[in-house]
Design a protein around this motif. Sequence first.
Motif, mmCIF file in Angstrom:
data_model
loop_
_atom_site.group_PDB
_atom_site.id
_atom_site.type_symbol
_atom_site.label_atom_id
_atom_site.label_comp_id
_atom_site.label_asym_id
_atom_site.label_seq_id
_atom_site.Cartn_x
_atom_site.Cartn_y
_atom_site.Cartn_z
ATOM 1 N N PRO A 270 -22.052 -1.858 -42.919
ATOM 2 C CA PRO A 270 -21.403 -2.913 -43.698
ATOM 3 C C PRO A 270 -22.410 -3.916 -44.263
ATOM 4 N N THR A 271 -22.003 -4.596 -45.299
ATOM 5 C CA THR A 271 -22.924 -5.503 -45.986
ATOM 6 C C THR A 271 -23.309 -6.703 -45.132
ATOM 7 N N TYR A 272 -22.420 -7.153 -44.233
ATOM 8 C CA TYR A 272 -22.737 -8.368 -43.476
ATOM 9 C C TYR A 272 -23.873 -8.155 -42.477
ATOM 10 N N VAL A 273 -24.238 -6.892 -42.237
ATOM 11 C CA VAL A 273 -25.389 -6.614 -41.378
ATOM 12 C C VAL A 273 -26.551 -6.040 -42.190
ATOM 13 N N GLY A 274 -26.474 -6.151 -43.508
ATOM 14 C CA GLY A 274 -27.578 -5.717 -44.359
ATOM 15 C C GLY A 274 -27.457 -4.323 -44.922
ATOM 16 N N GLY A 275 -26.307 -3.662 -44.700
ATOM 17 C CA GLY A 275 -26.113 -2.320 -45.234
ATOM 18 C C GLY A 275 -25.548 -2.339 -46.643
ATOM 19 N N MET A 276 -25.168 -1.153 -47.120
ATOM 20 C CA MET A 276 -24.661 -1.023 -48.484
ATOM 21 C C MET A 276 -23.186 -0.637 -48.515
ATOM 22 N N ALA A 277 -22.547 -0.641 -47.343
ATOM 23 C CA ALA A 277 -21.097 -0.426 -47.223
ATOM 24 C C ALA A 277 -20.623 0.865 -47.878
ATOM 25 N N GLY A 278 -21.494 1.882 -47.887
ATOM 26 C CA GLY A 278 -21.107 3.135 -48.514
ATOM 27 C C GLY A 278 -20.820 2.987 -49.996
ATOM 28 N N HIS A 279 -21.385 1.935 -50.584
ATOM 29 C CA HIS A 279 -21.192 1.630 -52.014
ATOM 30 C C HIS A 279 -19.731 1.317 -52.336
ATOM 31 N N ILE A 280 -18.996 0.835 -51.332
ATOM 32 C CA ILE A 280 -17.596 0.442 -51.525
ATOM 33 C C ILE A 280 -17.556 -1.038 -51.885
ATOM 34 N N GLU A 281 -16.998 -1.360 -53.021
ATOM 35 C CA GLU A 281 -16.972 -2.737 -53.485
ATOM 36 C C GLU A 281 -15.733 -3.497 -53.032
ATOM 37 N N ASP A 282 -14.615 -2.824 -52.876
ATOM 38 C CA ASP A 282 -13.360 -3.490 -52.543
ATOM 39 C C ASP A 282 -12.631 -2.664 -51.490
ATOM 40 N N VAL A 283 -12.510 -3.200 -50.272
ATOM 41 C CA VAL A 283 -11.911 -2.441 -49.171
ATOM 42 C C VAL A 283 -10.435 -2.138 -49.433
ATOM 43 N N VAL A 284 -9.743 -3.033 -50.132
ATOM 44 C CA VAL A 284 -8.324 -2.797 -50.422
ATOM 45 C C VAL A 284 -8.159 -1.640 -51.399
ATOM 46 N N GLN A 285 -8.922 -1.655 -52.477
ATOM 47 C CA GLN A 285 -8.818 -0.579 -53.458
ATOM 48 C C GLN A 285 -9.268 0.744 -52.865
ATOM 49 N N TRP A 286 -10.309 0.696 -52.027
ATOM 50 C CA TRP A 286 -10.792 1.912 -51.365
ATOM 51 C C TRP A 286 -9.697 2.485 -50.468
ATOM 52 N N THR A 287 -9.017 1.618 -49.718
ATOM 53 C CA THR A 287 -7.931 2.065 -48.844
ATOM 54 C C THR A 287 -6.818 2.710 -49.650
ATOM 55 N N LYS A 288 -6.443 2.092 -50.755
ATOM 56 C CA LYS A 288 -5.380 2.649 -51.605
ATOM 57 C C LYS A 288 -5.802 3.990 -52.196
ATOM 58 N N ASP A 289 -7.048 4.074 -52.659
ATOM 59 C CA ASP A 289 -7.527 5.323 -53.268
ATOM 60 C C ASP A 289 -7.558 6.451 -52.240
ATOM 61 N N ARG A 290 -8.001 6.134 -51.031
ATOM 62 C CA ARG A 290 -8.073 7.162 -49.992
ATOM 63 C C ARG A 290 -6.681 7.650 -49.610
ATOM 64 N N LEU A 291 -5.739 6.735 -49.503
ATOM 65 C CA LEU A 291 -4.386 7.128 -49.121
ATOM 66 C C LEU A 291 -3.718 7.985 -50.191
ATOM 67 N N GLN A 292 -4.160 7.836 -51.425
ATOM 68 C CA GLN A 292 -3.602 8.651 -52.506
ATOM 69 C C GLN A 292 -3.917 10.132 -52.332
ATOM 70 N N VAL A 293 -5.048 10.434 -51.677
ATOM 71 C CA VAL A 293 -5.455 11.828 -51.519
ATOM 72 C C VAL A 293 -5.034 12.414 -50.175
ATOM 73 N N LEU A 294 -4.439 11.575 -49.308
ATOM 74 C CA LEU A 294 -3.906 12.109 -48.042
ATOM 75 C C LEU A 294 -2.549 12.725 -48.329
ATOM 76 N N PRO A 295 -2.428 14.043 -48.232
ATOM 77 C CA PRO A 295 -1.188 14.694 -48.662
ATOM 78 C C PRO A 295 0.017 14.346 -47.795
ATOM 79 N N ILE A 296 1.157 14.269 -48.427
ATOM 80 C CA ILE A 296 2.419 14.100 -47.710
ATOM 81 C C ILE A 296 2.906 15.479 -47.278
ATOM 82 N N PRO A 297 3.062 15.702 -45.982
ATOM 83 C CA PRO A 297 3.505 17.032 -45.535
ATOM 84 C C PRO A 297 4.949 17.307 -45.916
ATOM 85 N N GLU A 298 5.234 18.572 -46.198
ATOM 86 C CA GLU A 298 6.605 18.970 -46.514
ATOM 87 C C GLU A 298 7.349 19.241 -45.225
ATOM 88 N N LEU A 299 8.176 18.287 -44.851
ATOM 89 C CA LEU A 299 8.882 18.367 -43.568
ATOM 90 C C LEU A 299 10.363 18.642 -43.756
#
Length: 299
Positions: A270-299
């Motif tokens: 993470p950036t607060y310890v001097g890292g580059m945070a995986g080049h993620i600029e916005d944790v909220v947008q990253w979370t939303k983008d990641r959840l978009q690719v998590l498939p909804i199972p057909e139940l």
Amino acid sequence: MTTEATEDADTKDTTTTTMDLTSLGNSLENDILNNGTTTTNEKENNGSIIYSDDELDVMRKVKQRLIEEDGLSYVNPKFLAYTVIVSKSRLDDSLDKYRKFLKATSKSDMKIVESDEEMWNDPSVESFLHEKYCPCGVDNDGRQIMWINGGDNAITEELEKTSIRAGILYTMAIHSDNKSLREGITFVIDTSKQGSKPKIGNESRVQKINQSYPLRPQAIYLAGSSMATRIFINGLIKIASLFTKQKILSRIKFVTIEQAIDCVPKESAPTYVGGMAGHIEDVVQWTKDRLQVLPIPEL
């Protein structure tokens, strides 16, 4: 999911100021995976998530039993899929972990895992994600890193539901690639600021919720703990070793913040310890983008 452990060595109620190592050990998988090293440049290029027929069968059975036996009005399909897969598609384990999580969240009047839309509709969830969660990249084996900072402020009773919603969304997002979902993650808990937080009376309840998430970490780093806290947790580990396999407890490591940084690629820290945070600029947008690719199972 946040960590509310404190470092107040003079407090008698030490059971609420550190993680329950027995529960933590039992939440880990019994088998240690031996995987080849993946370069950090590969990032999330681990293939799309495709649920197998066996996995879908267990998901359907867990959902059916939760509705029929527990009377649930709704079962979040993505959280269900995540729970089943980190439980290695074991029916009883999957059911037990889902129930354990709901038992803990019900103490904060959260009876079900809400739909993703309902959780995002919480007006405080985005600010909570920004404050409590530190975006990271992947570890040296290509698995996602969950790094919990905890922020400077305690979680008030009014924010308990928000903390649960944010924790569910972020945890699912962390596991939204094939490698992290099926092999596990690296888990770093920064406890360096915990001692400065005033107690407000709900720490035990929040701690139990945090401990109840279905997780399969391949490594757990407790960073920044005081010597008093280390001594107490080491005592818990000795007790837990009577009930939990030593190879599982060996995944828990005490480290300094500097050592935690060295355990992961610098570009992923993470950036607060001097890292580059995986080049993620916005944790909220990253979370939303990641959840978009998590498939909804057909139940």
